[in-house]
Motif scaffolding. Structure first.
Motif, PDB file in Angstrom:
ATOM      1  N   ILE A 202       0.821  -1.212   0.000  1.00 52.98           N
ATOM      2  CA  ILE A 202       0.000   0.000   0.000  1.00 52.98           C
ATOM      3  C   ILE A 202       0.853   1.259   0.000  1.00 52.98           C
ATOM      4  CG2 ILE A 202      -0.261   0.110   2.522  1.00 52.98           C
ATOM      5  CD1 ILE A 202      -2.850   1.023  -0.213  1.00 52.98           C
ATOM      6  N   MET A 203       1.972   1.275   0.741  1.00 50.76           N
ATOM      7  CA  MET A 203       2.802   2.483   0.751  1.00 50.76           C
ATOM      8  C   MET A 203       3.529   2.645  -0.574  1.00 50.76           C
ATOM      9  SD  MET A 203       3.320   5.087   2.487  1.00 50.76           S
ATOM     10  CE  MET A 203       4.345   6.527   2.277  1.00 50.76           C
ATOM     11  N   SER A 204       3.947   1.544  -1.170  1.00 51.36           N
ATOM     12  CA  SER A 204       4.565   1.628  -2.498  1.00 51.36           C
ATOM     13  C   SER A 204       3.557   2.163  -3.512  1.00 51.36           C
ATOM     14  CB  SER A 204       5.072   0.246  -2.924  1.00 51.36           C
ATOM     15  OG  SER A 204       6.056  -0.231  -2.034  1.00 51.36           O
ATOM     16  N   THR A 205       2.310   1.711  -3.397  1.00 50.53           N
ATOM     17  CA  THR A 205       1.256   2.187  -4.294  1.00 50.53           C
ATOM     18  C   THR A 205       0.996   3.673  -4.096  1.00 50.53           C
ATOM     19  OG1 THR A 205       0.194   0.004  -4.323  1.00 50.53           O
ATOM     20  CG2 THR A 205      -1.163   1.894  -4.945  1.00 50.53           C
ATOM     21  N   VAL A 206       1.003   4.116  -2.848  1.00 51.59           N
ATOM     22  CA  VAL A 206       0.791   5.539  -2.553  1.00 51.59           C
ATOM     23  C   VAL A 206       1.869   6.394  -3.223  1.00 51.59           C
ATOM     24  CG1 VAL A 206       0.957   7.252  -0.699  1.00 51.59           C
ATOM     25  CG2 VAL A 206      -0.505   5.247  -0.425  1.00 51.59           C
ATOM     26  N   MET A 207       3.118   5.984  -3.101  1.00 53.61           N
ATOM     27  CA  MET A 207       4.218   6.771  -3.684  1.00 53.61           C
ATOM     28  C   MET A 207       4.144   6.790  -5.207  1.00 53.61           C
ATOM     29  SD  MET A 207       7.551   6.124  -1.245  1.00 53.61           S
ATOM     30  CE  MET A 207       7.365   4.379  -0.867  1.00 53.61           C
ATOM     31  N   VAL A 296       9.923  -2.067  -7.337  1.00 54.23           N
ATOM     32  CA  VAL A 296       9.701  -3.089  -6.307  1.00 54.23           C
ATOM     33  C   VAL A 296       8.669  -4.106  -6.795  1.00 54.23           C
ATOM     34  CG1 VAL A 296       8.669  -3.477  -4.028  1.00 54.23           C
ATOM     35  CG2 VAL A 296      10.438  -1.733  -4.322  1.00 54.23           C
ATOM     36  N   PHE A 297       7.599  -3.618  -7.431  1.00 58.49           N
ATOM     37  CA  PHE A 297       6.606  -4.536  -7.999  1.00 58.49           C
ATOM     38  C   PHE A 297       7.255  -5.440  -9.051  1.00 58.49           C
ATOM     39  CE2 PHE A 297       3.684  -0.657  -7.363  1.00 58.49           C
ATOM     40  CZ  PHE A 297       3.433  -0.993  -6.040  1.00 58.49           C
ATOM     41  N   ARG A 341      12.968  -0.957   4.101  1.00 57.61           N
ATOM     42  CA  ARG A 341      13.991  -0.905   3.052  1.00 57.61           C
ATOM     43  C   ARG A 341      13.373  -0.957   1.665  1.00 57.61           C
ATOM     44  NH1 ARG A 341      19.078  -4.454   5.615  1.00 57.61           N
ATOM     45  NH2 ARG A 341      19.597  -2.877   7.190  1.00 57.61           N
ATOM     46  N   PHE A 342      12.305  -1.709   1.499  1.00 58.25           N
ATOM     47  CA  PHE A 342      11.608  -1.724   0.213  1.00 58.25           C
ATOM     48  C   PHE A 342      10.907  -0.392  -0.041  1.00 58.25           C
ATOM     49  CE2 PHE A 342      11.155  -6.222  -1.583  1.00 58.25           C
ATOM     50  CZ  PHE A 342      12.351  -6.640  -1.031  1.00 58.25           C
ATOM     51  N   TRP A 343      10.408   0.252   1.023  1.00 62.07           N
ATOM     52  CA  TRP A 343       9.844   1.601   0.871  1.00 62.07           C
ATOM     53  C   TRP A 343      10.917   2.574   0.393  1.00 62.07           C
ATOM     54  CZ3 TRP A 343       6.823   2.412   6.136  1.00 62.07           C
ATOM     55  CH2 TRP A 343       5.637   1.685   6.097  1.00 62.07           C
ATOM     56  N   ILE A 344      12.101   2.483   0.984  1.00 63.22           N
ATOM     57  CA  ILE A 344      13.199   3.379   0.595  1.00 63.22           C
ATOM     58  C   ILE A 344      13.561   3.170  -0.865  1.00 63.22           C
ATOM     59  CG2 ILE A 344      15.638   3.913   0.972  1.00 63.22           C
ATOM     60  CD1 ILE A 344      15.170   3.190   3.950  1.00 63.22           C
TER      61      ILE A 344
END
Length: 360
Positions: A202-207, A296-297, A341-344
């Motif tokens: 969800i955070m990756s999607t938000v960014m 990341v995806f 780390r994946f968010w970064i």
């Protein structure tokens, strides 16, 4: 809805004219979706728990995940409720791109809902059979591709843009249709594969969604598009409101999905969000940039493909477990460390994607 209402009221009070501004409506879209998610979240979670819609955990996965058994799932309905309500309130509903995004998101969400329902409620471990899942995803993806192809008014709307190169693009012609299909369906499944750790998807999607909203804004603005040497897609600016709703709904869901999660999004959320990102990317002609920002995806998907393919050929594994985030868990990384780390990594890739606006 509110855009139409404030437009009518502007005839009586000029103050209401401020709601015509796209940037203000985008801000209001974020705040509205966030508020709906935060307010409705506890009720949705209680309802899911009361209906025994709870996550089952595979014994083959990381041992730390066994404690997650019984956590309510199908929380993607909260995301869809928040983002679609906010879009309906603040977007121009006469805009064909908004209508397309609403349709694709709802339909992919419906496919995910059926899959989740069969798994969680009917206790069918297979869920929606893979062939039927891909059939419906393909049908929706092809329909979206045909819609965009038929409504293209300028050549640039069916060209593949190459980032970092000035005025370089590839005329696709009819190949535009399979490209759109693969972007929408591929992104949908990629986000679904990434949704394995609390807050990761969800955070990756938000960014990524927020960055695509910026691309939509500049593509829909003739002056900015000309200055940045990107195609001006008339009407694409309105997509910013939809992307803003994704950001607001995603942040609201993250409030409950952050480690340790109180609710999981399930396929109903992951498939819908992935399809939404893919559709936005093809509308604003930034498929390759989506590939960069959603790295990341991509990594998660490639890890599964490599793992399955290599195992079939050699009966050995490349990773300890796929998707990739489980590999690092089994190496001993705590779940929060993998997530952050994946968010970064996603943040860095999003910044690289945004840099393509100027580096040409």
């Amino acid at each position: 809805m509110l855009l139409w209402l404030t437009g009518q009221l502007a005839g009586y009070e000029s103050l209401f004219g401020v709601f015509r501004y796209l940037t203000l409506r985008a801000i209001l879209s974020v705040l509205t979706a966030l508020a709906i998610a935060l307010l409705a979240g506890p009720w949705v979670i209680d309802r899911l728990a009361g209906l025994q819609i709870k996550q089952s955990i595979r014994t083959l996965g990381p041992a730390t995940h066994l404690s997650k058994a019984g956590t309510p799932t199908m929380g993607g309905v909260l995301i869809l409720l928040s983002m679609l309500t906010s879009t309906l309130l603040w977007a121009d509903l006469s805009n064909r791109y908004i209508l397309l995004l609403l349709g694709v998101t709802l339909l992919f969400g419906a496919v995910g809902w059926v899959d989740d329902y069969r798994k969680v409620v009917q206790k069918n471990s297979i869920g929606l059979p893979a062939r039927w899942k891909y059939f419906w995803q393909s049908l929706i993806g092809i329909a979206a591709a045909l819609f965009l192809f038929q409504n293209a008014t300028i050549a640039e709307q069916t060209q593949l843009l190459l980032p970092f190169f000035k005025n370089v693009s590839i005329n696709l012609g009819l190949l535009f249709i399979p490209l759109v299909y693969f972007v929408i369906v591929g992104t949908s499944n990629a986000v679904n594969l990434t949704d394995g750790l609390d807050g990761l998807a969800i955070m990756s999607t938000v960014m990524v969604g927020g960055a695509l909203g910026l691309f939509a804004y500049v593509a829909g603005h003739a002056g900015f598009a000309d200055y940045l040497l990107i195609p001006h897609i008339k009407g694409a600016g309105e997509v910013l409101v939809f992307c803003a709703a994704i950001v607001g709904a995603g942040l609201g869901f993250l409030w409950f999905n952050a480690y340790p999660a109180q609710v999981f999004m399930g396929d109903v959320g992951a498939l819908a969000l992935g399809a939404a990102l893919g559709t936005v990317a093809v509308i604003v002609r930034q498929e390759i940039v989506l590939f960069i920002m959603g790295g990341v995806f991509v990594m998660e998907t490639v890890s599964v493909i490599l793992q399955v393919g290599y195992y079939k050929l050699t009966k050995r594994r490349i990773f300890r477990m796929a998707p990739l985030h489980h590999h690092y868990e089994l190496k001993g990384w705590p779940e929060p460390r993998v997530i952050v780390r994946f968010w970064i990594i996603t943040l860095v890739l999003v910044l690289i994607g945004l840099a393509t606006l100027k580096l040409r």
